[in-house]
Design a protein around this motif. Structure first.
Motif, PDB file in Angstrom:
ATOM      1  N   PHE A  52      -1.738  29.580   4.665  1.00  0.00           N
ATOM      2  CA  PHE A  52      -0.734  29.920   4.117  1.00  0.00           C
ATOM      3  C   PHE A  52       0.615  29.478   5.136  1.00  0.00           C
ATOM      4  O   PHE A  52       1.452  29.038   4.639  1.00  0.00           O
ATOM      5  CB  PHE A  52      -0.604  31.511   3.690  1.00  0.00           C
ATOM      6  N   GLY A  53       0.663  29.670   6.363  1.00  0.00           N
ATOM      7  CA  GLY A  53       1.390  29.282   7.359  1.00  0.00           C
ATOM      8  C   GLY A  53       1.672  28.030   7.336  1.00  0.00           C
ATOM      9  O   GLY A  53       2.828  27.166   7.341  1.00  0.00           O
ATOM     10  N   SER A  54       0.450  27.022   7.144  1.00  0.00           N
ATOM     11  CA  SER A  54       0.719  25.613   7.129  1.00  0.00           C
ATOM     12  C   SER A  54       1.441  25.170   6.018  1.00  0.00           C
ATOM     13  O   SER A  54       2.346  24.230   6.030  1.00  0.00           O
ATOM     14  CB  SER A  54      -0.423  25.116   7.052  1.00  0.00           C
ATOM     15  N   ALA A  69       8.714  11.632  10.692  1.00  0.00           N
ATOM     16  CA  ALA A  69       7.416  10.843  10.663  1.00  0.00           C
ATOM     17  C   ALA A  69       6.137  11.756   9.814  1.00  0.00           C
ATOM     18  O   ALA A  69       6.137  12.736  10.331  1.00  0.00           O
ATOM     19  CB  ALA A  69       6.856  10.287  11.883  1.00  0.00           C
ATOM     20  N   LEU A  70       5.416  11.227   9.320  1.00  0.00           N
ATOM     21  CA  LEU A  70       4.332  11.777   8.519  1.00  0.00           C
ATOM     22  C   LEU A  70       3.243  12.290   9.598  1.00  0.00           C
ATOM     23  O   LEU A  70       3.282  13.758   9.291  1.00  0.00           O
ATOM     24  CB  LEU A  70       3.446  10.873   7.717  1.00  0.00           C
ATOM     25  N   ALA A  71       2.909  11.826  10.705  1.00  0.00           N
ATOM     26  CA  ALA A  71       2.142  12.676  11.827  1.00  0.00           C
ATOM     27  C   ALA A  71       2.834  13.675  12.338  1.00  0.00           C
ATOM     28  O   ALA A  71       2.336  14.755  12.631  1.00  0.00           O
ATOM     29  CB  ALA A  71       1.877  11.430  12.921  1.00  0.00           C
ATOM     30  N   THR A  72       4.240  13.778  12.389  1.00  0.00           N
ATOM     31  CA  THR A  72       4.984  14.794  13.194  1.00  0.00           C
ATOM     32  C   THR A  72       5.045  15.892  12.128  1.00  0.00           C
ATOM     33  O   THR A  72       4.794  17.077  12.537  1.00  0.00           O
ATOM     34  CB  THR A  72       6.472  14.361  13.118  1.00  0.00           C
ATOM     35  N   SER A  76       3.197  19.364  13.183  1.00  0.00           N
ATOM     36  CA  SER A  76       4.273  20.535  12.995  1.00  0.00           C
ATOM     37  C   SER A  76       3.483  21.689  12.175  1.00  0.00           C
ATOM     38  O   SER A  76       3.592  22.693  12.455  1.00  0.00           O
ATOM     39  CB  SER A  76       5.487  20.161  13.003  1.00  0.00           C
ATOM     40  N   ALA A  77       3.067  21.343  11.001  1.00  0.00           N
ATOM     41  CA  ALA A  77       2.437  22.210  10.143  1.00  0.00           C
ATOM     42  C   ALA A  77       1.369  22.889  10.506  1.00  0.00           C
ATOM     43  O   ALA A  77       1.294  24.423  10.417  1.00  0.00           O
ATOM     44  CB  ALA A  77       2.348  21.561   8.653  1.00  0.00           C
ATOM     45  N   LEU A  78       0.673  22.163  11.185  1.00  0.00           N
ATOM     46  CA  LEU A  78      -0.646  22.713  11.810  1.00  0.00           C
ATOM     47  C   LEU A  78      -0.347  23.840  12.816  1.00  0.00           C
ATOM     48  O   LEU A  78      -0.882  24.866  12.786  1.00  0.00           O
ATOM     49  CB  LEU A  78      -1.751  21.972  12.168  1.00  0.00           C
ATOM     50  N   LEU A  79       0.823  23.336  13.697  1.00  0.00           N
ATOM     51  CA  LEU A  79       0.973  24.623  14.740  1.00  0.00           C
ATOM     52  C   LEU A  79       1.801  25.549  13.942  1.00  0.00           C
ATOM     53  O   LEU A  79       1.530  26.742  14.497  1.00  0.00           O
ATOM     54  CB  LEU A  79       1.931  23.777  15.657  1.00  0.00           C
TER      55      LEU A  79
END
Length: 96
Positions: A52-54, A69-72, A76-79
């Motif tokens: 949910f947070g991601s 960038a896609l990797a960013t 960032s979403a995982l963090l």
């Protein structure tokens, strides 16, 4: 260096499609019976809060930071998902 940008060319149709998908993802992860969020919540509450947070993190970045960038965005979403889950279980779950 090849950089993959999340640039949607300003098309109104694509912007609306993104908003519909974000709303669907957020509403589907709520722990309401008959939705996927209830199955995930009862299987693993940590995974539910993390995902949910991601989803919230990806939604925020897609709506407001379109040239990242896609990797960013993914990292960032995982963090953000990890921070949301830890915050929930350390601060909110202890009080209940």
């Amino acid at each position: 260096m090849l950089k993959f940008l999340l640039f949607f060319s300003g098309s109104a149709l694509i912007e609306k499609a993104i908003l519909v998908n974000i709303a669907f993802a957020i509403s589907n992860m709520l722990p309401i019976p008959k939705l996927d969020g209830a199955n995930v919540f009862f299987a693993s509450p940590f995974v539910n809060k993390f995902s949910f947070g991601s989803i919230i993190g990806v939604s925020f970045m897609l709506l407001y930071f379109k040239t990242l960038a896609l990797a960013t965005v993914i990292v960032s979403a995982l963090l953000l998902g990890l921070l949301f889950a830890v915050f929930y279980f350390k601060l909110l779950e202890e009080r209940i």
